[in-house]
Design a protein around this motif. Structure first.
Motif, mmCIF file in Angstrom:
data_model
loop_
_atom_site.group_PDB
_atom_site.id
_atom_site.type_symbol
_atom_site.label_atom_id
_atom_site.label_comp_id
_atom_site.label_asym_id
_atom_site.label_seq_id
_atom_site.Cartn_x
_atom_site.Cartn_y
_atom_site.Cartn_z
ATOM 1 N N LEU A 296 -0.157 -1.156 5.246
ATOM 2 C CA LEU A 296 -1.547 -1.298 5.691
ATOM 3 C C LEU A 296 -2.251 -2.298 4.782
ATOM 4 N N PRO A 297 -3.115 -3.140 5.322
ATOM 5 C CA PRO A 297 -3.777 -4.155 4.499
ATOM 6 C C PRO A 297 -4.875 -3.552 3.633
ATOM 7 N N GLU A 298 -5.150 -4.192 2.521
ATOM 8 C CA GLU A 298 -6.245 -3.752 1.660
ATOM 9 C C GLU A 298 -7.581 -3.816 2.390
ATOM 10 N N SER A 299 -7.665 -4.719 3.350
ATOM 11 C CA SER A 299 -8.913 -4.865 4.110
ATOM 12 C C SER A 299 -9.152 -3.707 5.073
ATOM 13 N N LEU A 300 -8.225 -2.732 5.100
ATOM 14 C CA LEU A 300 -8.439 -1.548 5.934
ATOM 15 C C LEU A 300 -9.748 -0.857 5.569
ATOM 16 N N GLU A 301 -10.140 -0.962 4.316
ATOM 17 C CA GLU A 301 -11.385 -0.323 3.871
ATOM 18 C C GLU A 301 -12.610 -0.912 4.548
ATOM 19 N N ASN A 302 -12.447 -2.059 5.225
ATOM 20 C CA ASN A 302 -13.560 -2.658 5.961
ATOM 21 C C ASN A 302 -13.905 -1.894 7.230
ATOM 22 N N LEU A 303 -13.007 -1.008 7.672
ATOM 23 C CA LEU A 303 -13.240 -0.243 8.902
ATOM 24 C C LEU A 303 -14.194 0.909 8.596
ATOM 25 N N THR A 304 -15.438 0.584 8.484
ATOM 26 C CA THR A 304 -16.450 1.528 7.993
ATOM 27 C C THR A 304 -16.809 2.635 8.974
ATOM 28 N N SER A 305 -16.341 2.524 10.233
ATOM 29 C CA SER A 305 -16.627 3.564 11.230
ATOM 30 C C SER A 305 -15.385 4.361 11.612
ATOM 31 N N LEU A 306 -14.263 4.103 10.952
ATOM 32 C CA LEU A 306 -13.002 4.730 11.338
ATOM 33 C C LEU A 306 -13.064 6.244 11.158
ATOM 34 N N GLN A 307 -12.727 6.973 12.235
ATOM 35 C CA GLN A 307 -12.745 8.430 12.203
ATOM 36 C C GLN A 307 -11.356 9.052 12.322
ATOM 37 N N PRO A 315 9.138 4.270 9.425
ATOM 38 C CA PRO A 315 9.913 4.650 8.232
ATOM 39 C C PRO A 315 9.782 3.693 7.056
ATOM 40 N N GLN A 316 9.398 2.444 7.297
ATOM 41 C CA GLN A 316 9.279 1.491 6.198
ATOM 42 C C GLN A 316 7.898 1.499 5.542
ATOM 43 N N LEU A 317 6.979 2.233 6.126
ATOM 44 C CA LEU A 317 5.646 2.359 5.534
ATOM 45 C C LEU A 317 5.718 3.411 4.428
ATOM 46 N N SER A 318 5.530 2.991 3.202
ATOM 47 C CA SER A 318 5.781 3.900 2.079
ATOM 48 C C SER A 318 4.537 4.271 1.278
ATOM 49 N N THR A 319 3.421 3.585 1.519
ATOM 50 C CA THR A 319 2.237 3.892 0.718
ATOM 51 C C THR A 319 0.970 3.528 1.477
ATOM 52 N N LEU A 320 -0.137 4.149 1.086
ATOM 53 C CA LEU A 320 -1.442 3.824 1.637
ATOM 54 C C LEU A 320 -2.132 2.800 0.740
ATOM 55 N N THR A 321 -3.205 2.252 1.214
ATOM 56 C CA THR A 321 -3.905 1.226 0.438
ATOM 57 C C THR A 321 -4.777 1.860 -0.651
ATOM 58 N N GLU A 322 -5.075 1.081 -1.646
ATOM 59 C CA GLU A 322 -5.914 1.548 -2.756
ATOM 60 C C GLU A 322 -7.300 1.965 -2.290
ATOM 61 N N GLY A 323 -7.794 1.299 -1.236
ATOM 62 C CA GLY A 323 -9.166 1.538 -0.809
ATOM 63 C C GLY A 323 -9.340 2.656 0.201
ATOM 64 N N MET A 324 -8.322 3.480 0.403
ATOM 65 C CA MET A 324 -8.417 4.571 1.385
ATOM 66 C C MET A 324 -9.580 5.509 1.087
#
Length: 375
Positions: A296-307, A315-324
């Motif tokens: 997931l991109p670091e810019s995911l934190e820009n999704l300010t309305s995400l519910q 299976p290759q996704l191993s971590t979440l972003t710092e800005g979660m």
């Protein structure tokens, strides 16, 4: 879907429901809508011949499958609004269908034999719903589909390689609100000029294994609220994405739901989704069955309305972003079949737990752990 459509039609039109015996006794000038169960369509037509203003015939368990039924409807019932030919088996729709000028709803759902639609179907100027999904032998759409200026819902299954090439094609459907492109095995290209569909709210493209890329205009649909891609093994959402500022800033600001599934080419989210105007209104993001999706991109934190954020079988996704932890509006987080990521998100002991502990409802591999947020 059939049941929902039927219930809606019944509530709006206030159907007169009659058995065959009752039809013989009623005043033909009063009947406009008829719902029948388990009756022979040819026998029904014989009894309904005297009804000149019939608008709807519904067979609860199907039945309108013969070509003669359609031909009779087209020639006799010129006031008909609703014609459901789902599960029919004729190869050619008669050109007389163009005589049904008042038709609002036409379904050919699951007709496995029809190969061609008559040009006259484009004269149904009042048509609002056209269902061509699962018409697996349909060779192509008529050239002047753009004449259907009141069409709001369109679903398509076709053998065409490209949905383009005409001056009065799909890009001219100015009233279209929902477009479903389904199980088009040969489809490689979708028409340009999609930004002209200024009323389009929902776009679903599923089961198109030959589709390689999308037109740039798909990012510039001004009214788009729901976007779904699935089971398109060659589709690369990043193709042509680049770093174009125009693409990012010109993306839809009304997008609420974005769901992608079974896209093996997908390694990352497209930039226009997580940057620019789109970020202000996106409520639901779903990623499922994308086996090469890596992060997931670091810019995911820009999704300010995400519910809602739902991730499955990546299976290759191993971590979440710092800005979660900055996604303060996030109410639901679901992670399934992502072994490494699931471990990192385990309550208290997982390395990513501190990033998601604020989320009220968390589900990992089918187990709800929302109770831990209070511990």
């Amino acid at each position: 879907m059939h049941d929902l459509v039927h219930d809606l039609a019944k509530s709006v039109a206030q159907f007169e429901q009659h058995t065959l015996d009752a039809i013989e006794k009623i005043n033909s000038n009063e009947v406009q809508h008829v719902l029948l169960s388990g009756d022979d369509p040819e026998e029904v037509l014989t009894l309904l011949q005297k009804i000149t203003k019939l608008r709807t015939i519904l067979f609860r368990n199907g039945g309108a499958t013969s070509l003669s039924f359609v031909t009779t409807c087209a020639s006799k019932f010129k006031y008909m609004r609703y014609l459901d030919l789902s599960d029919s088996s004729f190869e050619v729709l008669p050109s007389s269908i163009g005589n049904m000028k008042h038709l609002r709803y036409l379904s050919l759902l699951r007709n496995k034999r029809i190969k061609k639609l008559p040009a006259s179907i484009c004269k149904l100027y009042h048509l609002q719903t056209l269902i061509l999904a699962e018409c697996s032998e349909l060779e192509e759409l008529p050239r002047d589909m753009g004449n259907l200026i009141n069409l709001m819902f369109l679903s398509i299954t076709t053998k065409q390689r490209a949905l383009s090439g005409t001056e009065n094609g799909l890009e001219c459907l100015i009233s279209l609100r929902s477009l479903l492109i389904y199980a088009c095995n040969n489809l490689e290209f979708i028409f340009e000029g999609m930004q002209n569909l200024t009323a389009l709210r929902t776009l679903v493209i599923v089961g198109c294994p030959s589709l390689v890329s999308l037109p740039t205009s798909v990012k510039h649909l001004p009214a788009l609220e729901n976007l779904v891609f699935g089971d398109c093994e060659r589709l690369n959402l990043m193709d042509g994405d680049g770093d174009s500022e125009d693409d990012i800033q010109g993306s839809s600001s009304r997008l609420c739901t974005f769901i992608i599934g079974a896209l093996p080419q997908l390694e990352a989210l497209p930039q226009w989704l997580v940057q620019g105007p789109t970020t202000s209104n996106l409520h639901c993001l779903g990623i499922n069955g994308c086996h090469n999706f890596k992060g997931l991109p670091e810019s995911l934190e820009n999704l300010t309305s995400l519910q809602e954020l739902r991730i499955g079988d990546c299976p290759q996704l191993s971590t979440l972003t710092e800005g979660m932890h900055r996604l303060t509006t996030l109410k639901v987080l679901s992670i399934d079949d992502c072994p490494e990521l699931s471990k990192r998100c385990m309550p208290k002991i997982g390395e990513d737990w501190h990033r998601i502990a604020h989320v009220p409802e968390i589900n990992i591999d089918g187990e709800s752990i929302k109770w831990t947020t209070n511990n």
